[in-house]
Design a protein around this motif. Structure first.
Motif, PDB file in Angstrom:
ATOM      1  N   PHE A  10      20.438  47.595  53.523  1.00  0.00           N
ATOM      2  CA  PHE A  10      21.112  47.430  55.060  1.00  0.00           C
ATOM      3  C   PHE A  10      21.445  45.914  55.294  1.00  0.00           C
ATOM      4  O   PHE A  10      21.160  45.207  54.811  1.00  0.00           O
ATOM      5  N   GLY A  11      22.178  46.126  56.295  1.00  0.00           N
ATOM      6  CA  GLY A  11      22.675  44.855  57.126  1.00  0.00           C
ATOM      7  C   GLY A  11      23.137  44.934  58.620  1.00  0.00           C
ATOM      8  O   GLY A  11      22.961  45.990  58.967  1.00  0.00           O
ATOM      9  N   GLY A  12      23.040  44.023  59.315  1.00  0.00           N
ATOM     10  CA  GLY A  12      23.299  44.077  60.745  1.00  0.00           C
ATOM     11  C   GLY A  12      23.344  42.924  61.194  1.00  0.00           C
ATOM     12  O   GLY A  12      23.644  41.798  60.756  1.00  0.00           O
ATOM     13  N   VAL A  13      23.207  42.852  62.486  1.00  0.00           N
ATOM     14  CA  VAL A  13      22.881  41.643  63.465  1.00  0.00           C
ATOM     15  C   VAL A  13      22.049  41.720  64.494  1.00  0.00           C
ATOM     16  O   VAL A  13      21.712  43.068  64.761  1.00  0.00           O
ATOM     17  N   ALA A  14      21.207  40.641  64.944  1.00  0.00           N
ATOM     18  CA  ALA A  14      19.971  40.893  65.614  1.00  0.00           C
ATOM     19  C   ALA A  14      19.970  39.814  66.369  1.00  0.00           C
ATOM     20  O   ALA A  14      20.617  38.682  66.432  1.00  0.00           O
ATOM     21  N   VAL A  15      19.488  39.853  67.753  1.00  0.00           N
ATOM     22  CA  VAL A  15      19.181  38.837  68.710  1.00  0.00           C
ATOM     23  C   VAL A  15      17.660  38.881  68.710  1.00  0.00           C
ATOM     24  O   VAL A  15      16.847  39.614  68.810  1.00  0.00           O
ATOM     25  N   PHE A  16      17.036  37.480  68.651  1.00  0.00           N
ATOM     26  CA  PHE A  16      15.609  37.286  68.696  1.00  0.00           C
ATOM     27  C   PHE A  16      15.341  36.174  69.653  1.00  0.00           C
ATOM     28  O   PHE A  16      16.017  35.322  70.015  1.00  0.00           O
ATOM     29  N   GLY A  17      14.185  36.415  70.164  1.00  0.00           N
ATOM     30  CA  GLY A  17      13.404  35.579  70.909  1.00  0.00           C
ATOM     31  C   GLY A  17      12.225  34.762  70.307  1.00  0.00           C
ATOM     32  O   GLY A  17      11.449  35.728  69.399  1.00  0.00           O
TER      33      GLY A  17
ATOM     34  N   LEU B 203       2.982  33.281  51.220  1.00  0.00           N
ATOM     35  CA  LEU B 203       2.097  34.359  51.599  1.00  0.00           C
ATOM     36  C   LEU B 203       0.910  33.830  52.166  1.00  0.00           C
ATOM     37  O   LEU B 203      -0.133  34.740  52.610  1.00  0.00           O
ATOM     38  N   LYS B 204       0.611  32.579  52.483  1.00  0.00           N
ATOM     39  CA  LYS B 204      -0.382  31.875  53.173  1.00  0.00           C
ATOM     40  C   LYS B 204      -0.695  32.343  54.488  1.00  0.00           C
ATOM     41  O   LYS B 204      -1.797  32.387  54.992  1.00  0.00           O
ATOM     42  N   HIS B 205       0.435  32.523  55.127  1.00  0.00           N
ATOM     43  CA  HIS B 205       0.375  32.708  56.663  1.00  0.00           C
ATOM     44  C   HIS B 205       1.200  34.202  56.803  1.00  0.00           C
ATOM     45  O   HIS B 205       2.357  34.137  56.999  1.00  0.00           O
ATOM     46  N   ILE B 206       0.474  34.992  57.071  1.00  0.00           N
ATOM     47  CA  ILE B 206       1.231  36.390  57.218  1.00  0.00           C
ATOM     48  C   ILE B 206       0.753  36.997  58.672  1.00  0.00           C
ATOM     49  O   ILE B 206      -0.467  36.707  58.755  1.00  0.00           O
ATOM     50  N   GLY B 207       1.775  37.419  59.517  1.00  0.00           N
ATOM     51  CA  GLY B 207       1.331  37.799  60.839  1.00  0.00           C
ATOM     52  C   GLY B 207       1.721  39.339  60.843  1.00  0.00           C
ATOM     53  O   GLY B 207       2.199  39.904  59.949  1.00  0.00           O
ATOM     54  N   PRO B 208       1.086  40.131  61.758  1.00  0.00           N
ATOM     55  CA  PRO B 208       1.341  41.458  61.711  1.00  0.00           C
ATOM     56  C   PRO B 208       3.211  41.601  62.576  1.00  0.00           C
ATOM     57  O   PRO B 208       3.705  40.629  62.814  1.00  0.00           O
ATOM     58  N   MET B 209       3.468  42.784  62.120  1.00  0.00           N
ATOM     59  CA  MET B 209       4.772  43.193  62.773  1.00  0.00           C
ATOM     60  C   MET B 209       4.597  44.856  63.046  1.00  0.00           C
ATOM     61  O   MET B 209       3.993  45.682  62.313  1.00  0.00           O
ATOM     62  N   ILE B 210       5.432  45.091  64.220  1.00  0.00           N
ATOM     63  CA  ILE B 210       5.353  46.517  64.428  1.00  0.00           C
ATOM     64  C   ILE B 210       6.686  46.940  65.371  1.00  0.00           C
ATOM     65  O   ILE B 210       7.365  45.753  65.920  1.00  0.00           O
ATOM     66  N   GLY B 211       7.467  47.835  65.095  1.00  0.00           N
ATOM     67  CA  GLY B 211       8.590  48.044  65.618  1.00  0.00           C
ATOM     68  C   GLY B 211       9.143  49.405  65.921  1.00  0.00           C
ATOM     69  O   GLY B 211       8.755  50.387  65.396  1.00  0.00           O
ATOM     70  N   LEU B 212      10.299  49.598  66.804  1.00  0.00           N
ATOM     71  CA  LEU B 212      10.456  51.072  67.047  1.00  0.00           C
ATOM     72  C   LEU B 212      11.926  51.017  66.296  1.00  0.00           C
ATOM     73  O   LEU B 212      12.927  50.291  66.425  1.00  0.00           O
ATOM     74  N   GLN B 213      12.481  52.160  66.220  1.00  0.00           N
ATOM     75  CA  GLN B 213      13.696  52.430  65.198  1.00  0.00           C
ATOM     76  C   GLN B 213      14.325  53.798  65.688  1.00  0.00           C
ATOM     77  O   GLN B 213      13.793  54.756  65.890  1.00  0.00           O
ATOM     78  N   VAL B 214      15.598  53.658  65.814  1.00  0.00           N
ATOM     79  CA  VAL B 214      16.669  55.010  66.004  1.00  0.00           C
ATOM     80  C   VAL B 214      17.792  54.772  64.840  1.00  0.00           C
ATOM     81  O   VAL B 214      18.337  53.788  64.688  1.00  0.00           O
TER      82      VAL B 214
ATOM     83  N   MET C  60      11.655  40.587  76.481  1.00  0.00           N
ATOM     84  CA  MET C  60      11.972  41.923  75.497  1.00  0.00           C
ATOM     85  C   MET C  60      12.693  42.904  76.289  1.00  0.00           C
ATOM     86  O   MET C  60      13.699  43.730  75.494  1.00  0.00           O
ATOM     87  N   LYS C  61      12.860  43.023  77.481  1.00  0.00           N
ATOM     88  CA  LYS C  61      13.575  43.849  78.228  1.00  0.00           C
ATOM     89  C   LYS C  61      15.138  43.684  78.026  1.00  0.00           C
ATOM     90  O   LYS C  61      15.850  44.743  77.807  1.00  0.00           O
ATOM     91  N   LYS C  62      15.518  42.426  78.044  1.00  0.00           N
ATOM     92  CA  LYS C  62      16.972  42.123  77.772  1.00  0.00           C
ATOM     93  C   LYS C  62      17.224  42.387  76.185  1.00  0.00           C
ATOM     94  O   LYS C  62      18.336  42.809  76.007  1.00  0.00           O
ATOM     95  N   ILE C  63      16.277  41.936  75.225  1.00  0.00           N
ATOM     96  CA  ILE C  63      16.781  42.412  73.645  1.00  0.00           C
ATOM     97  C   ILE C  63      16.924  43.740  73.665  1.00  0.00           C
ATOM     98  O   ILE C  63      17.821  44.252  73.257  1.00  0.00           O
ATOM     99  N   THR C  64      15.877  44.689  74.256  1.00  0.00           N
ATOM    100  CA  THR C  64      16.334  46.093  74.380  1.00  0.00           C
ATOM    101  C   THR C  64      17.455  46.530  75.002  1.00  0.00           C
ATOM    102  O   THR C  64      18.132  47.478  74.606  1.00  0.00           O
TER     103      THR C  64
ATOM    104  N   GLY D 174      15.701  42.432  68.525  1.00  0.00           N
ATOM    105  CA  GLY D 174      16.712  43.682  68.697  1.00  0.00           C
ATOM    106  C   GLY D 174      17.757  43.576  67.692  1.00  0.00           C
ATOM    107  O   GLY D 174      18.593  42.591  67.653  1.00  0.00           O
ATOM    108  N   HIS D 175      17.905  44.611  67.121  1.00  0.00           N
ATOM    109  CA  HIS D 175      19.032  44.601  66.273  1.00  0.00           C
ATOM    110  C   HIS D 175      19.842  45.955  66.145  1.00  0.00           C
ATOM    111  O   HIS D 175      19.336  47.177  66.194  1.00  0.00           O
ATOM    112  N   VAL D 176      21.134  45.811  65.565  1.00  0.00           N
ATOM    113  CA  VAL D 176      21.673  46.952  65.187  1.00  0.00           C
ATOM    114  C   VAL D 176      22.268  46.800  63.746  1.00  0.00           C
ATOM    115  O   VAL D 176      22.632  45.656  63.504  1.00  0.00           O
ATOM    116  N   GLY D 177      22.766  47.630  63.006  1.00  0.00           N
ATOM    117  CA  GLY D 177      23.418  47.664  61.712  1.00  0.00           C
ATOM    118  C   GLY D 177      23.638  49.032  60.979  1.00  0.00           C
ATOM    119  O   GLY D 177      23.689  49.862  61.778  1.00  0.00           O
ATOM    120  N   ALA D 178      23.532  49.072  59.830  1.00  0.00           N
ATOM    121  CA  ALA D 178      23.791  50.318  59.047  1.00  0.00           C
ATOM    122  C   ALA D 178      23.233  50.141  57.545  1.00  0.00           C
ATOM    123  O   ALA D 178      22.582  49.078  57.010  1.00  0.00           O
TER     124      ALA D 178
END
Length: 280
Positions: free
Chosen positions: A121-128, A44-55, A1-5, A100-104
Motif C-alpha cells: 500500500f501507499g498514500g499520503v497523510a497529514v499528521f500532528g 525496538l527499545k522504545h515502542i508505543g501503543p497505536m490504534i486507528g480506524l480504517q475505511v 484530531m477533528k481537522k485531520i479527520t 489522517g491518511h488516504v491511499g490505495a
C-alpha cells in the motif's frame, strides 16, 4: 484530531459507491520512530501503543482504496544509546502522533478465490505531533515553544521560525489479509511513514550560543537544549557544536492487527468456509 479527520473524509468523498464495496474496521498494535535519538533504523527499545480506524472500498479484486485516522505514541532516549557521545548528550522525547491518511492497496492475489492475499500500500497523510520531555525533577515540558536550536531567533535566521506541529508524511508498507467469513477479514500490516520534518524529536542541527538562548528563551530552554550536566556536570557545548543531524528527515512506523467488517452483500463471490483459503 477533528481537522485531520475532516481532511480524510473530504479526500475520501469522491470514492463513495455502493455499500457492498465498503469495509469499516480498525487497527491496533505498536508504533516507533527513527531519528536523531535512535542509532538503528529499526529501534525496538522504545515502542508505543497505536490504534486507528480504517475505511476501505474495493474498486476491483486487485485494487482497494483506503482512508483512516490513527493515533500512536513515539519516543526516544539517549540513555539507551551505545555511543558515549549520545549518552553524554542525555536528550529524550515523547510525542503523540495523530494521523489522517488516504491511499490505495494493491492486492497480490484474488482474496475471493484464495481466501487470503498479501498486499502492498501507499498514500499520503497529514499528521500532528508535539514533542515533550521530562525535566530534572520530573515535570513534562513541551519543547517546540522553547526553540532549543534557535528557531525563531533573529540571531539565527537560517533556523527559520518555530517548526509546524502539522506535517505531511508518505505512508507505505505491506500487509496480509485473511478472509474469516463473508463479513469479516483479519490481517497484519506493517507501515512506514517518511516525513518532511526533522523535528519529530525536537533535534536536528547544532547548539546555539548559551547566553543568547538564555536571554531570548529563558533558563528552561537552556536546561532542555543540553542535559549532559544532569549526568556529569560538564559545560554547555559551544555555539555550532553538533547536536543532531539534518541529513535525514525523521520517520515513524505503525505495525498492527487489522480487523475489517464488510458492508452490504458479497455478491455471492465470497466463501464463509475457512478451508477455502487453502484452495490452490
Amino acid at each position: 484530531m477533528k481537522k485531520i479527520t475532516g481532511i480524510v473524509l473530504l479526500l475520501a468523498a469522491p470514492f463513495v459507491s455502493k455499500s457492498q464495496d465498503w469495509h469499516i474496521g480498525g487497527i491496533a498494535g505498536i508504533s516507533n520512530y527513527n531519528g536523531d535519538l535512535t542509532e538503528k533504523r529499526i529501534d525496538l527499545k522504545h515502542i508505543g501503543p497505536m490504534i486507528g480506524l480504517q475505511v476501505k472500498r474495493d474498486v476491483n479484486r486487485w485494487l482497494t482504496l483506503r482512508g483512516g485516522a490513527t493515533f500512536g505514541l513515539v519516543a526516544g532516549d539517549d540513555k539507551d544509546s551505545e555511543g558515549i557521545g549520545r549518552r553524554a548528550r542525555n536528550l529524550s522525547f515523547r510525542s503523540p502522533v495523530f494521523e489522517g491518511h488516504v491511499g490505495a492497496e494493491l492486492n497480490i492475489l484474488d482474496i475471493d478465490d484464495k481466501g487470503f492475499t498479501p498486499y502492498i500500500f501507499g498514500g499520503v497523510a497529514v499528521f500532528g505531533f508535539n514533542p515533550s520531555a521530562k525535566d530534572s525533577i520530573g515535570n513534562r515540558v513541551y519543547l517546540r515553544q522553547l526553540g532549543t536550536e534557535g528557531q525563531g531567533l533573529a540571531q539565527y535566521p537560517e533556523r527559520g521560525g518555530l517548526y509546524s506541529l502539522a506535517q505531511v508524511s508518505i505512508p507505505f508498507g505491506a500487509g496480509f489479509k485473511y478472509l474469516l467469513s463473508d463479513k469479516f477479514t483479519i490481517g497484519l500490516e506493517v507501515g512506514l511513514r517518511a516525513t518532511f520534518t526533522d523535528y519529530l524529536d525536537d533535534v536536528s542541527t547544532t547548539y546555539i550560543d548559551q547566553n543568547t538562548l538564555l536571554a531570548e528563551r529563558g533558563q528552561l530552554a537552556v536546561d532542555m537544549a543540553w542535559r549532559g550536566d544532569e549526568l556529569h556536570g560538564g559545560a554547555y557545548p559551544l555555539d555550532g557544536a553538533q547536536r543532531g543531524s539534518d541529513k535525514n528527515k525523521d520517520w515513524y512506523a505503525f505495525t498492527g492487527i487489522t480487523f475489517m467488517y464488510r458492508l452490504g452483500s458479497s455478491g455471492g463471490n465470497r466463501s464463509t468456509k475457512f478451508s477455502k483459503c487453502f484452495r490452490m
